[in-house]
Design an enzyme around this catalytic site. Structure first.
Site, short mmCIF file in Angstrom:
data_model
loop_
_atom_site.label_atom_id
_atom_site.label_comp_id
_atom_site.label_asym_id
_atom_site.label_seq_id
_atom_site.Cartn_x
_atom_site.Cartn_y
_atom_site.Cartn_z
N LYS A 19 0.83 -1.20 0.00
CA LYS A 19 0.00 0.00 0.00
C LYS A 19 0.87 1.25 0.00
O LYS A 19 2.04 1.24 0.37
CB LYS A 19 -0.94 0.01 1.21
N ASP A 147 -2.42 -1.86 9.80
CA ASP A 147 -2.47 -1.94 8.34
C ASP A 147 -3.04 -3.26 7.81
O ASP A 147 -3.31 -3.38 6.62
CB ASP A 147 -1.07 -1.74 7.74
#
Length: 311
Positions: A19, A147
């Site tokens: 990401k 995350d």
């Protein structure tokens, strides 16, 4: 994957994305040592591959196109912890043999370890026929790290709280990025700690009372406008990361001088992400940075979250 018609899979392959934080605002440190944040996440095409097979015990091996020498293969590894967590949740008495093929930089601020954990949750859920569903997997993911839930979700999302309270963001089209990796990682806790020190010395602006994502970021994502997005990207950890790694400033300047719309430290760094206007511009930028001696990769987003790959 291979599936037994009478039961769950006997070998599962899952792919999960790294990401980028296209916006990251960090609040003040809380009594528990963590920070509230507001982030705009985008899953990108730099991925981790994980294979899971039933075994008597829990084990892990790692390979990849990045340096994996520092990746733990014991219970310090998030993927192995994810597998044990799911096993405990469903009362599974066996183990699992995991293998990860890594392509996301290690300790690079792109969530590679979180992607591995998300992949392990999806793989073991299928391998053991747990059928926990999206909500069940996300509940476990939040226990593993901020995350990990986004690595499950993928796409583009806004994260608040510790970053794990997610809402999908409307995002149109494709965004092209060139990421420059570094052989020497940065410790996320160290970067956060250094940010707190710099704020305490009034070297930089104080923490916002309530972190929030800039509306300009949301609008740019909504209409798929890379130029508009470049005007609003921000990462509060960038100042701290650059203070710890001053050499990264030169690379940021090189990228922005070679055609990038904007350059930014990815997460806690040291990976740098450069936004390009289109795929052709990204390729030109990748070449320019590679010629200068940097490991530059062209990626795009948004892409899907952790998912089973048919074999």
């Amino acid at each position: 994957m291979t599936v037994d018609p009478a039961g769950p899979a006997d070998r599962v392959h899952v792919r999960a994305p790294g990401k980028l934080n296209v916006f990251f605002e960090v609040g003040a440190v809380q009594p528990d040592g963590y920070h509230d944040v507001a982030s705009a996440y985008q899953a990108v095409s730099l991925v981790e591959d994980l294979w899971a097979e039933n075994a008597d015990d829990f084990s892990l091996t790692v390979s990849g196109s990045v340096d994996v020498a520092g990746v733990p293969v014991d219970d310090r590894n998030l993927a192995l912890r994810a597998a044990r967590l799911l096993a405990g949740e469903i009362g599974h008495r066996g183990g699992v043999r995991l293998h990860i093929d890594k392509h996301v930089p290690v300790a690079g601020g792109m969530g590679g370890g979180s992607a591995d954990a998300a992949a392990a949750l999806v793989a073991c859920d299928a391998l053991w026929g747990a059928e926990l569903g999206s909500s069940g997997l996300h509940r476990l993911a939040r226990r593993l790290g901020a995350d990990v839930p986004f690595a499950l979700m993928g796409g583009t999302a806004i994260g608040t709280g510790r970053g794990d309270q997610l809402n999908r963001a409307l995002a149109k089209g494709r965004f092209d990025w060139v990421v420059v990796t570094s052989e020497d990682g940065l410790s996320t806790p160290e970067v956060y700690g250094h940010l707190d020190v710099m704020r305490g010395r009034s070297n930089i602006a104080l923490a916002p009372r309530t972190p929030d994502v800039d509306p300009g970021v949301l609008q740019a994502l909504r209409v798929g406008d890379a130029v508009a997005l470049a005007a609003h990207v921000r990462n509060d950890l960038q100042t701290a990361a650059l203070s710890l790694r001053p050499d990264l400033r030169d690379v940021l300047e090189l990228g922005e001088g070679s055609g990038a719309l904007v350059g930014i430290v990815s997460g806690s760094g040291p990976t740098l992400a450069f936004l390009a206007a289109d795929p052709e511009s990204a390729l030109e930028l990748q070449v320019a940075l590679s010629v200068a001696g940097h490991r530059a990769l062209h990626v795009h987003g948004p892409v899907a979250g952790a998912r089973i790959v048919s074999e």
